[in-house]
Write a protein that holds these residues in place. Sequence first.
Motif: not given
Length: 221
Positions: A155-166
């Motif tokens: 779940m943290m990896q998904i949040l990090e991907m959300f952050a970097w892609q935005a």
Amino acid sequence: MGKSSKKCKENRQQRKEEIAKIAKTQGILNAAKKQDDPMANLQPFSKFSKDGLDVTISFSKVDDLDEIAKEKVLDLMRTNMKETYESCDWGWNEKEKYDELFDEDARYILAKGDDGSLVAFSHFRFDFDEGRPVLYCYELQLSETARRKGLGRRMMQILEMFAWQANMERVVLTILKNNPGAKSFFLSMKYELDETNPEDDDEETFCYEILSKQRKIKTVE
Ligand SMILES: CC(C)(COP(=O)(O)OP(=O)(O)OC[C@H]1O[C@@H](n2cnc3c(N)ncnc32)[C@H](O)[C@@H]1OP(=O)(O)O)[C@@H](O)C(=O)NCCC(=O)NCCS
């Protein structure tokens, strides 16, 4: 040009640059907040199965949560954290927690079992934090039986991907000092003390720490 008028020009230029930077950051944040489903690009990460745990992870804005879903989120939050909050300066105020959890800026990832049961959630926001565009992870809460199987990490990896892609600069979060398991978890995910972490001194001590992880690739200009 006289020394003082040169200085004035430099100041004006500096102010112009600061205003441009704020406008740019605001634009990045607005675009991040407008996304309908940041999970759409990340479908391979939406299924998680390990050691008998099978969940589907999805994104929701707060408006997508009905009262039953909100109740499940609040129940898991209370079960996991009420005692920990009560044993530090924060205390547990359910009305305040409800308002924070379901603020209009709140975003969620929800991990649900095949029967629709809520196994875990993260409440996060795209936000300004000390002038930085960040993804702030307000909560990461797993039900007890789902822990130590790698779901928190996913779940943290998904949040990090959300952050970097935005184009966010950092993922930031707050942990309580009386929650050492959470600290070990975030350290294992390479989070470090953030520059905004308040340090204890003779006059004040803090029951929490602020951790963050920085984006490695430079923000798109
Ligand atoms: C903290 C939490 C989110 C971790 O999620 P998780 O799915 O259990 O963690 P993972 O299985 O992904 O663990 C990844 C690594 O983190 C570390 N870790 C996780 N939980 C730990 C704990 N309780 N104690 C020590 N290390 C821990 C370990 O290194 C682990 O790797 P390993 O299992 O191979 O040893 C989960 O335990 C939880 O929801 N706890 C209750 C709520 C909470 O405290 N949330 C954090 C609030 S800020």
